[in-house]
Design an enzyme around this catalytic site. Structure first.
Site, PDB file in Angstrom:
ATOM      1  N   GLY A 115      44.999 -12.501  82.764  1.00  0.00           N
ATOM      2  CA  GLY A 115      46.431 -12.470  82.515  1.00  0.00           C
ATOM      3  C   GLY A 115      46.773 -13.405  81.366  1.00  0.00           C
ATOM      4  O   GLY A 115      45.999 -14.294  81.007  1.00  0.00           O
ATOM      5  N   CYS A 116      47.948 -13.218  80.782  1.00  0.00           N
ATOM      6  CA  CYS A 116      48.326 -14.037  79.628  1.00  0.00           C
ATOM      7  C   CYS A 116      48.460 -15.509  80.021  1.00  0.00           C
ATOM      8  O   CYS A 116      47.813 -16.382  79.436  1.00  0.00           O
ATOM      9  CB  CYS A 116      49.600 -13.504  78.981  1.00  0.00           C
ATOM     10  SG  CYS A 116      51.023 -13.333  80.066  1.00  0.00           S
TER      11      CYS A 116
END
Length: 307
Positions: A115-116
């Site tokens: 995920g970012c």
């Protein structure tokens, strides 16, 4: 013959960027479906089973569905959703996370793209945990601000569509402390206790600043900002996509620009040290659509193609 790469879900913010970059390459054959076939299960199953590498840019449920369609054992998958990020059957696609992780990705059939937000949090925390400088039960609090593209197409529409004038300049969310990235951060950072994660969106399209504050009195005896910096330096030495800011340069900074690395797969880390108060601030800056999404997926693709 070039390897065939199928992008399933090529109309979202991540998928669009991946397709745009793959279209500029001559070492792969890009496979996508025309609009009329994107929701046709038979067409999707056919495409995913005749490619060499599938990149899933889908909501979680659809990503699980796509993965279940695969009956060709030669197909390798990079899942950009959060569906498999804590699944032990999938290799976590953060090559710089730990020694040997790039090799594990290269040998894998199933890779879950990070995920970012977890990309920045794990980059800062995992090396310090592994070095024994950060207790696994430290009460971690993570603050992060992302560009509105982190909301996907809905965010882009809200800030760039007809109602853009009403879009908030800044908004903190995840107030129930149940953000889906937290289990991913805890697992891959090597923490025994659940961290507190406070995310926010700003009125800029893309980019992230993520910070983690530490009290030196809660760390093992003798740990200082300099030692934390040295551990990060040792961990990321020779990594082309991760740069650690020198301590003197960090000390001269007065602000961090979340858009500094937009359009790239680069990530900057920094340690801000205040020995007088016994406090340290760890920071990561990167593009939520670059190193936080499409850039990371393409980095993992290149590892697979080099195998």
């Amino acid at each position: 013959m070039n390897p065939v790469v199928f992008v399933d879900g090529d109309q979202g913010t991540t998928g669009l960027q991946i397709v745009a970059q793959l279209q500029q390459r001559d070492d792969v054959s890009l496979l996508t479906l025309p609009p009329a076939q994107r929701k046709d299960a038979d067409r999707r199953a056919e495409a995913i089973n005749r490619c060499d590498v599938a990149i899933l840019c889908l909501p979680d449920a659809a990503a699980r569905e796509a993965a279940a369609m695969i009956d060709n054992p030669a197909v390798r998958v990079i899942d950009a959703s959060s569906a498999h990020r804590t699944d032990p059957a999938w290799v976590y696609g953060f090559p710089e996370m730990s020694a040997g992780q790039a090799g594990r990705i290269q040998a894998a059939r199933r890779i879950s793209n990070p995920g970012c937000y977890p990309t920045g949090a794990v980059a800062l925390l995992r090396p310090l945990v592994d070095a024994g400088l950060l207790p696994v039960d430290y009460p971690i609090v993570i603050n992060a601000v992302s560009g509105y593209s982190g909301q996907g197409r809905a965010g882009v529409e809200a800030y760039e569509g007809p109602g853009a004038a009403q879009a908030p300049a800044f908004q903190v969310y995840g107030l129930a402390l149940e953000h889906k990235h937290v289990p991913e951060i805890q697992l891959h950072a090597g923490l025994s206790e659940r961290p507190v994660f406070v995310p926010a969106y700003g009125a800029f399209r893309q980019g992230i600043v993520l910070t983690i504050a530490l009290q030196l009195r809660l760390l093992p005896e003798g740990v200082s900002g300099r030692r934390l910096h040295e551990a990060l330096h040792a961990h990321f030495a020779g990594q082309p996509h991760v740069q650690l800011m020198p301590l003197q340069q960090a000390a001269a900074l007065e602000q961090l620009d979340p858009q500094r690395h937009n359009g790239s797969n680069a990530m900057s880390l920094a340690v801000f040290d205040n020995p007088r108060h016994g406090q340290v601030l760890l920071a990561a800056v990167f593009d939520n659509l670059g190193k936080g999404a499409s850039g990371a997926a393409l980095q993992n693709l290149d590892l697979l193609l080099a195998a």
